[in-house]
Write an enzyme that holds these catalytic residues in place. Sequence first.
Site, mmCIF file in Angstrom:
data_model
loop_
_atom_site.group_PDB
_atom_site.id
_atom_site.type_symbol
_atom_site.label_atom_id
_atom_site.label_comp_id
_atom_site.label_asym_id
_atom_site.label_seq_id
_atom_site.Cartn_x
_atom_site.Cartn_y
_atom_site.Cartn_z
ATOM 1 N N HIS A 360 0.846 -1.270 -0.027
ATOM 2 C CA HIS A 360 0.086 0.054 -0.137
ATOM 3 C C HIS A 360 0.934 1.272 0.026
ATOM 4 C CE1 HIS A 360 -3.159 -2.954 0.707
ATOM 5 N NE2 HIS A 360 -3.898 -2.066 0.109
ATOM 6 N N ARG A 467 -10.384 4.201 -0.129
ATOM 7 C CA ARG A 467 -9.923 3.430 1.114
ATOM 8 C C ARG A 467 -10.070 4.114 2.354
ATOM 9 N NH1 ARG A 467 -6.030 2.218 -3.267
ATOM 10 N NH2 ARG A 467 -5.635 0.108 -3.480
ATOM 11 N N GLU A 603 -11.930 -9.958 -4.774
ATOM 12 C CA GLU A 603 -10.468 -10.366 -4.849
ATOM 13 C C GLU A 603 -10.139 -11.330 -4.194
ATOM 14 O OE1 GLU A 603 -9.359 -6.726 -2.699
ATOM 15 O OE2 GLU A 603 -11.027 -6.976 -0.978
ATOM 16 N N CYS A 674 -10.955 -1.931 -9.817
ATOM 17 C CA CYS A 674 -10.139 -0.641 -9.005
ATOM 18 C C CYS A 674 -8.790 -1.064 -8.440
ATOM 19 C CB CYS A 674 -10.867 -0.496 -7.761
ATOM 20 S SG CYS A 674 -11.337 -1.494 -6.465
#
Length: 754
Positions: A360, A467, A603, A674
């Site tokens: 991230h 997020r 996911e 995304c």
Amino acid sequence: MLATLRSIAESVSRQANLDSALVCFVQMVKDAMQTQCCSIYFADYSQDNFVLMATEGLNPDAVGKFRIGFTEGLVGLVAQREEPINIAFAKSHPRFKLSPEVNEEGYNAFLSVPVVHQKKVLGVIVVQQKMARVFSQDEESFLITLSAQLASQLAHAEIKEVLRQDESSHQTSVLKGVSSAPGIGIGQAFVLLPKLDFKSIELLKDSNIVEQRRLFTQAVAATRKEFNTLSMTLSDSIPLEALAVFDVYQQLLDAKSLGHNVEIQLQEGWCAKSALKIVIERLISQFNAMQDPYIKERAVDVKDIGLRVLHHLVNTEHAVKNYPPNTILIANTLTPAMLAEVPKGRLTGVVSVNGSANSHASILTRAMGIPAIWGIEDLPLLQFDSKPMILDAFAGRLYISPSQMLIDEYTELQHQDNLLNNRFLAEQDYESITLDGEHVSLLLNAGLELNTDQSSAHICDGVGLYRTEAWFMQKGQFPSQLEQENWYREVLTSYYPNPVVMRTLDIGGDKVLDYFNITEENPFLGWRGIRISLDHPELFLDQLKAMLKANMGLGNLKIMLPMISGTEEVDESLALIEQAYFELSEKYPEQQIERPDIGIMLEVPSSVFMLPEWSKKVDFCSVGSNDLTQYLLAVDRANARVAELFNPYHPGVLRVLNKIARECEQYELPFSLCGELGGDPEGAILLIAMGYRRLSMNLSSLNKVKWVLRRLSVSDMEQLLTDCLAQSTAKQVLRLTRNFMLEHDLGDLFYTPK
Ligand code: PEP
Ligand code: MG
């Protein structure tokens, strides 16, 4: 055997430079195996040959001079085969090459193993003996184990050597990493010190004993002062006996104890930090070896004292300083918080030793448009500090102390890159439509950078992924419902009337909250995303209510659930959303609480096969290609060691993405993507060809993708997709996409300098 292996590895790691490490290595191996000769060769890829780096038993004058080609002799054969060779009569082997300059005629028995690090042969270790015999299986295993253990140490040493040479010759050195956010940064290194640890201290010599002694004495004095303050502060709250521990600490700091031992090391020429490391590590292992559990426990005290002194030593040397105007930030493992610390406008590049392009923090660098590279293994961080550098994050290269010529060259390349970006920028207000008239909604991935960039609102069709966890990460505790409501309201207002897909908390994996401890062996397969929310309905309901309240009077909220793997999770989540809705409606009867669209992230691989059922339960879905790739390929997305295996262009991943599009069309479930793949022009065109008409990406990718799709037609992309889906490797897929771009005059995108 294990003890011998360990002692060799430890002794080698204590050497001050590569040459002495190798000399120590060959000596110890020769002794441990009771042979007459041990040598080590290093691969020189610039000349396609191996160079003899150290030997015990061959002609010492040949060290550094004798070279043997990659395809020559037994040494070459070991490297070519990447496996050991163990023979009794080396001279009778067809690949034996007589090299008189090394004086090896007298030896018959030959055992050799390659030194391989990350698939690359770094060198070859050879053990020889006069008596003709085949070495035992145990001896062979010993050498293989040693070679594997030492491979990363030697790779590390190689890097250190590069830095050492750079110091003495003022030459540019270059290190390789994995590019995670493209671009060029020219600036000055700023090393963010990791949590201090003796492991990260390099053993270095310093001939100025007086200065090193002064530094050490000063650090000890500062540590004493610290203990005095601590014991005074605690004197009211803890019993006297407990305070006695500080006396013990003070005694350990005495000149007779620690000081005496450190002085011996200083006399041997070690710098203060190295001397302290040697003494403390020795003391720790002595205490650890004791039988008495009480004495054994003292190892902890010794370590604590050592680290405190070290802290003062490092701090005096590395005084607090400002980030330079063109900061190239270097850290062991970069976190989003570290990025946020650098004052705006000063960050010009980022280098993280650990982690990978899919973590991230790495996604955040891409979102910020800051060039970044990841995974330069095991760097001695401190040696980089303040050095001028060029970060070529197109090619994954870091140049240390670059020459003026190189700086000029890269300044020009940076200029070219800016020109290209300006071309993208010039079309940012145009419609995102293909040559054959297909509109593709380009949405924004937001949240990681915390501050809502209002200026981006008009260039996208809304937010496809917000997020929410970054807010939680920068706090010292779970934020209140009201606090959350205010944040969410700000975001929803910024993009109004366009939709904002807010994802519920997706912590776990590489996103940790300081105040919510999750320690797991396999965090990406553990307690993550929706699993935590469902286990803590009080937190989940708080977040849901904050979102619903923030949406009052706006109506552009959509809620998305992360990491859904089973039907129970869908049902329980929907039930809690309903509960939040009803409770709020009851509490605010005069207000209009809206029921937003609810979506799930695809996911986790199982979700792909549940669409027939789930399409009846939810309003939309969005593919999280980062995690989907991670779980389909079983590759930890944050692990630098397997970063090369993380490839969303793997035909297996592409076929799954295609299947999702087909199923969603069949079950009339609106779908988008995304993950990072959508922000990569080559990925975007394959997805558009599959039928994706909503792609959510980082701000820095948005204009680029728009620029590309405006120059292509879907029918051409579809032909490319058919070819790509028929490939069997990611490499083949990428060759096709690259050629396609070149054929359509989009080659400028792949302008990779050098
Ligand atoms: C993904 O997994 O693709 C995704 C978009 O979510 P994150 O990267 O935050 O896990
Ligand atoms: Mg994800």
